[in-house]
Design a protein around this motif. Structure first.
Motif, PDB file in Angstrom:
ATOM      1  N   ILE A  31      -8.368  24.045 -40.346  1.00 41.63           N
ATOM      2  CA  ILE A  31      -8.990  23.536 -39.124  1.00 41.63           C
ATOM      3  C   ILE A  31     -10.131  22.578 -39.484  1.00 41.63           C
ATOM      4  CG2 ILE A  31     -10.360  24.153 -37.091  1.00 41.63           C
ATOM      5  CD1 ILE A  31      -8.774  26.818 -37.007  1.00 41.63           C
ATOM      6  N   ALA A  32     -10.948  22.989 -40.448  1.00 43.63           N
ATOM      7  CA  ALA A  32     -12.086  22.164 -40.863  1.00 43.63           C
ATOM      8  C   ALA A  32     -11.632  20.827 -41.435  1.00 43.63           C
ATOM      9  CB  ALA A  32     -12.921  22.917 -41.896  1.00 43.63           C
ATOM     10  N   GLN A  33     -10.464  20.813 -42.068  1.00 47.12           N
ATOM     11  CA  GLN A  33      -9.948  19.570 -42.650  1.00 47.12           C
ATOM     12  C   GLN A  33      -9.325  18.652 -41.607  1.00 47.12           C
ATOM     13  OE1 GLN A  33      -7.538  20.001 -46.199  1.00 47.12           O
ATOM     14  NE2 GLN A  33      -8.430  22.002 -46.562  1.00 47.12           N
ATOM     15  N   GLY A  34      -9.088  19.160 -40.398  1.00 47.98           N
ATOM     16  CA  GLY A  34      -8.536  18.329 -39.344  1.00 47.98           C
ATOM     17  C   GLY A  34      -7.054  18.048 -39.472  1.00 47.98           C
ATOM     18  N   VAL A  35      -6.299  19.016 -40.026  1.00 42.15           N
ATOM     19  CA  VAL A  35      -4.847  18.822 -40.092  1.00 42.15           C
ATOM     20  C   VAL A  35      -4.278  18.746 -38.687  1.00 42.15           C
ATOM     21  CG1 VAL A  35      -4.701  20.022 -42.298  1.00 42.15           C
ATOM     22  CG2 VAL A  35      -4.330  21.300 -40.174  1.00 42.15           C
ATOM     23  N   LYS A  36      -3.085  18.191 -38.574  1.00 46.55           N
ATOM     24  CA  LYS A  36      -2.463  18.080 -37.256  1.00 46.55           C
ATOM     25  C   LYS A  36      -1.582  19.268 -36.910  1.00 46.55           C
ATOM     26  CE  LYS A  36      -2.613  13.095 -36.515  1.00 46.55           C
ATOM     27  NZ  LYS A  36      -1.825  11.896 -36.094  1.00 46.55           N
ATOM     28  N   VAL A  37      -1.047  19.933 -37.945  1.00 48.18           N
ATOM     29  CA  VAL A  37      -0.177  21.088 -37.711  1.00 48.18           C
ATOM     30  C   VAL A  37      -0.530  22.201 -38.685  1.00 48.18           C
ATOM     31  CG1 VAL A  37       2.203  21.969 -37.606  1.00 48.18           C
ATOM     32  CG2 VAL A  37       1.721  19.598 -36.952  1.00 48.18           C
ATOM     33  N   ASP A  73       7.026  17.596 -37.619  1.00 40.63           N
ATOM     34  CA  ASP A  73       7.245  16.162 -37.484  1.00 40.63           C
ATOM     35  C   ASP A  73       7.599  15.797 -36.041  1.00 40.63           C
ATOM     36  OD1 ASP A  73       7.700  13.469 -38.650  1.00 40.63           O
ATOM     37  OD2 ASP A  73       9.793  13.863 -38.121  1.00 40.63           O
ATOM     38  N   LYS A  74       8.470  16.589 -35.446  1.00 35.87           N
ATOM     39  CA  LYS A  74       8.909  16.327 -34.071  1.00 35.87           C
ATOM     40  C   LYS A  74       7.746  16.416 -33.091  1.00 35.87           C
ATOM     41  CE  LYS A  74      12.222  18.246 -30.674  1.00 35.87           C
ATOM     42  NZ  LYS A  74      13.031  17.027 -30.452  1.00 35.87           N
ATOM     43  N   LEU A  75       6.940  17.457 -33.232  1.00 32.41           N
ATOM     44  CA  LEU A  75       5.844  17.667 -32.287  1.00 32.41           C
ATOM     45  C   LEU A  75       4.698  16.696 -32.529  1.00 32.41           C
ATOM     46  CD1 LEU A  75       5.899  21.575 -32.230  1.00 32.41           C
ATOM     47  CD2 LEU A  75       6.703  20.021 -30.432  1.00 32.41           C
ATOM     48  N   MET A  76       4.450  16.310 -33.793  1.00 32.58           N
ATOM     49  CA  MET A  76       3.414  15.298 -34.068  1.00 32.58           C
ATOM     50  C   MET A  76       3.768  13.961 -33.433  1.00 32.58           C
ATOM     51  SD  MET A  76       1.853  15.851 -37.912  1.00 32.58           S
ATOM     52  CE  MET A  76       3.420  15.763 -38.788  1.00 32.58           C
ATOM     53  N   LYS A  77       5.048  13.690 -33.301  1.00 34.31           N
ATOM     54  CA  LYS A  77       5.497  12.444 -32.672  1.00 34.31           C
ATOM     55  C   LYS A  77       5.443  12.508 -31.149  1.00 34.31           C
ATOM     56  CE  LYS A  77       8.626  11.107 -36.437  1.00 34.31           C
ATOM     57  NZ  LYS A  77      10.055  11.022 -36.861  1.00 34.31           N
ATOM     58  N   GLY A  78       5.064  13.670 -30.612  1.00 37.57           N
ATOM     59  CA  GLY A  78       4.968  13.827 -29.169  1.00 37.57           C
ATOM     60  C   GLY A  78       6.269  14.189 -28.496  1.00 37.57           C
ATOM     61  N   GLU A  79       7.291  14.526 -29.296  1.00 36.38           N
ATOM     62  CA  GLU A  79       8.577  14.900 -28.719  1.00 36.38           C
ATOM     63  C   GLU A  79       8.543  16.349 -28.238  1.00 36.38           C
ATOM     64  OE1 GLU A  79      11.565  14.149 -31.642  1.00 36.38           O
ATOM     65  OE2 GLU A  79      10.941  12.073 -31.966  1.00 36.38           O
ATOM     66  N   ALA A 109      -7.575  26.935 -33.506  1.00 35.96           N
ATOM     67  CA  ALA A 109      -6.805  25.759 -33.921  1.00 35.96           C
ATOM     68  C   ALA A 109      -6.296  24.994 -32.706  1.00 35.96           C
ATOM     69  CB  ALA A 109      -5.639  26.191 -34.813  1.00 35.96           C
ATOM     70  N   GLN A 110      -5.739  25.718 -31.737  1.00 34.70           N
ATOM     71  CA  GLN A 110      -5.255  25.063 -30.521  1.00 34.70           C
ATOM     72  C   GLN A 110      -6.389  24.352 -29.795  1.00 34.70           C
ATOM     73  OE1 GLN A 110      -2.072  25.229 -28.735  1.00 34.70           O
ATOM     74  NE2 GLN A 110      -1.147  27.193 -29.270  1.00 34.70           N
ATOM     75  N   ASP A 111      -7.565  24.994 -29.753  1.00 33.97           N
ATOM     76  CA  ASP A 111      -8.721  24.389 -29.082  1.00 33.97           C
ATOM     77  C   ASP A 111      -9.153  23.103 -29.772  1.00 33.97           C
ATOM     78  OD1 ASP A 111      -8.696  26.487 -27.313  1.00 33.97           O
ATOM     79  OD2 ASP A 111     -10.319  27.597 -28.288  1.00 33.97           O
ATOM     80  N   ASN A 112      -8.790  22.967 -31.056  1.00 32.91           N
ATOM     81  CA  ASN A 112      -9.084  21.752 -31.808  1.00 32.91           C
ATOM     82  C   ASN A 112      -7.900  20.789 -31.810  1.00 32.91           C
ATOM     83  OD1 ASN A 112     -11.827  21.792 -33.549  1.00 32.91           O
ATOM     84  ND2 ASN A 112     -11.131  23.878 -33.211  1.00 32.91           N
ATOM     85  N   ASN A 113      -6.998  20.985 -30.848  1.00 34.52           N
ATOM     86  CA  ASN A 113      -5.833  20.098 -30.673  1.00 34.52           C
ATOM     87  C   ASN A 113      -4.906  20.084 -31.881  1.00 34.52           C
ATOM     88  OD1 ASN A 113      -6.650  19.170 -28.035  1.00 34.52           O
ATOM     89  ND2 ASN A 113      -8.191  17.910 -29.062  1.00 34.52           N
ATOM     90  N   ILE A 114      -4.820  21.222 -32.544  1.00 36.12           N
ATOM     91  CA  ILE A 114      -3.908  21.371 -33.673  1.00 36.12           C
ATOM     92  C   ILE A 114      -2.663  22.111 -33.201  1.00 36.12           C
ATOM     93  CG2 ILE A 114      -3.588  22.451 -35.938  1.00 36.12           C
ATOM     94  CD1 ILE A 114      -6.629  22.130 -36.357  1.00 36.12           C
ATOM     95  N   ILE A 115      -1.507  21.595 -33.547  1.00 36.19           N
ATOM     96  CA  ILE A 115      -0.242  22.260 -33.239  1.00 36.19           C
ATOM     97  C   ILE A 115      -0.101  23.478 -34.140  1.00 36.19           C
ATOM     98  CG2 ILE A 115       2.281  22.018 -33.323  1.00 36.19           C
ATOM     99  CD1 ILE A 115       1.701  18.919 -32.892  1.00 36.19           C
ATOM    100  N   VAL A 116       0.279  24.614 -33.573  1.00 39.24           N
ATOM    101  CA  VAL A 116       0.423  25.848 -34.343  1.00 39.24           C
ATOM    102  C   VAL A 116       1.876  26.325 -34.285  1.00 39.24           C
ATOM    103  CG1 VAL A 116      -0.264  28.256 -34.584  1.00 39.24           C
ATOM    104  CG2 VAL A 116      -1.965  26.535 -33.912  1.00 39.24           C
ATOM    105  N   LEU A 117       2.506  26.453 -35.459  1.00 36.64           N
ATOM    106  CA  LEU A 117       3.866  26.961 -35.561  1.00 36.64           C
ATOM    107  C   LEU A 117       3.844  28.281 -36.316  1.00 36.64           C
ATOM    108  CD1 LEU A 117       5.678  23.668 -36.638  1.00 36.64           C
ATOM    109  CD2 LEU A 117       5.623  24.668 -34.345  1.00 36.64           C
ATOM    110  N   THR A 118       4.538  29.291 -35.800  1.00 40.66           N
ATOM    111  CA  THR A 118       4.625  30.555 -36.508  1.00 40.66           C
ATOM    112  C   THR A 118       6.081  30.927 -36.762  1.00 40.66           C
ATOM    113  OG1 THR A 118       4.504  31.854 -34.450  1.00 40.66           O
ATOM    114  CG2 THR A 118       2.432  31.427 -35.613  1.00 40.66           C
ATOM    115  N   HIS A 119       6.262  31.841 -37.704  1.00 34.55           N
ATOM    116  CA  HIS A 119       7.584  32.317 -38.106  1.00 34.55           C
ATOM    117  C   HIS A 119       7.430  33.795 -38.440  1.00 34.55           C
ATOM    118  CE1 HIS A 119      11.503  32.438 -39.944  1.00 34.55           C
ATOM    119  NE2 HIS A 119      11.042  32.595 -41.164  1.00 34.55           N
TER     120      HIS A 119
END
Length: 329
Positions: free
Chosen positions: A80-86, A279-285, A104-114
């Motif tokens: 989060i501190a590094q400002g990653v996008k996902v 990649d898909k979500l960073m592109k706004g898809e 992370a979400q509050d910092n506009n970071i996409i979060v994917l879990t598995h």
């Protein structure tokens, strides 16, 4: 990015090899797994690296040195501190991670879990096997090996990991309904991400329960540890172990009969899916119902709970283990 992570977490984290750096506007992706250095997550890292190279994404896998939720929290805070996008995560404790994933979400970071369906704080969770189908497949296999009779024990990666416990719930329910002469021994044992703990727990349980005939271990190290215990006690053919494992690690145990087999999905494929979705979500898809996504096939998302679940079970047994191991799994 790798240097920054290494400096911050050298004492507690394993930083997997990163894909080559790309232009800043592609965004950066950090995937935090349960534990570093074991075959399952080594395979996942290979998938992350290969798909990152293919799609031109800067992605890094981070593996804590132990399956400690606090180490995952620290790694996510750093990303989060590094400002990653996902940020991608395979949680050790779904609840412990809720606040930091929401941050992370509050910092506009996409979060994917598995391996954590309906994870609070996740943009999307993806699974390559449904909890019901995965659990029932293992319950049926154990019942077949045990002849539908006897005592068995259940290992999970942790008592707070939702997916492993959902598998166990489904397996136990299936056995209870279909094999009334099978009885589960004690509570679940949260040792299946640690070979040594799984082995020692299996040895203790066999000593305490002379009529124990089976182990069902959810977590890639649980079947290995229990299988080694079976070998030590010379109980091959008398006590049966089933569960998901990395074929390259479990091949000898399966060939010897110390490990009866199990089912898995491809962890390398899961690594690829992390990058594909990022990649898909960073592109706004958007994720659409009925669309085909590489690595997942045709998807029918649960939009309310933010889950994408498909069933791609792979059987691990004497007939398949060599081929699977040759694939680097």
């Amino acid at each position: 990015m790798k240097k920054l992570l290494a400096a911050a977490f050298a004492a507690s984290l394993t930083i997997a090899s990163a894909a080559p750096s790309f232009a800043e506007d592609t965004g950066k992706v950090g995937v935090v797994v349960k534990i570093g250095g074991i075959p399952w997550f080594n395979a996942m890292n290979a998938g992350i690296d290969e798909q990152a190279e293919k799609l031109g994404v800067d992605a890094t896998m981070i593996g804590p040195t132990s399956a400690d939720p606090a180490l995952q929290v620290r790694a996510i805070e750093d990303l989060i501190a590094q400002g990653v996008k996902v940020i991608g995560v395979v949680p050790n404790d779904a609840k412990v991670l809720e606040p930091v994933l929401q941050k992370a979400q509050d910092n506009n970071i996409i979060v994917l879990t598995h391996e954590s369906p309906s994870q609070k704080g996740a943009t999307w969770d993806f699974e390559l096997a449904s909890a019901q189908g995965f659990g029932e497949a293992h319950g049926k296999l154990l019942a077949e090996k045990m002849g539908g009779k006897g005592e068995y024990a259940v290992f999970v990666g942790s008592l707070t990991g939702p997916l492993h416990n959902a598998w166990a719930d489904a397996a136990i329910e299936y056995i209870t309904e279909n094999y009334p002469d099978m009885k589960v021994v004690g509570d679940r044992y949260g040792v299946a991400e640690d070979v040594d703990k799984s082995r020692s727990t299996a040895l203790d349980l066999m000593s305490a329960h002379p009529d124990l005939k089976g182990f069902m271990a959810f977590g890639s190290q649980g079947p290995i540890g229990a299988g080694r215990a079976i070998q030590e006690r010379r109980m091959i053919g008398n006590v049966f172990v089933v569960g998901p494992s990395s074929p390259g690690q479990s091949r000898r145990l399966i060939k010897s009969g110390a490990l009866a087999g199990g089912f898995m999905w491809n962890p390398k494929q899961a690594g690829e899916v992390f990058v594909t979705l990022a990649d898909k979500l960073m592109k706004g898809e958007k994720i659409e119902d009925g669309e085909t996504i590489e690595g997942l096939g045709v998807v029918h998302p649960d939009f309310e709970n933010r889950n994408i679940i498909v069933d791609q079970l792979v059987a691990i047994n004497k007939s398949t283990v060599d081929k699977l191991a040759a694939m680097g799994l």
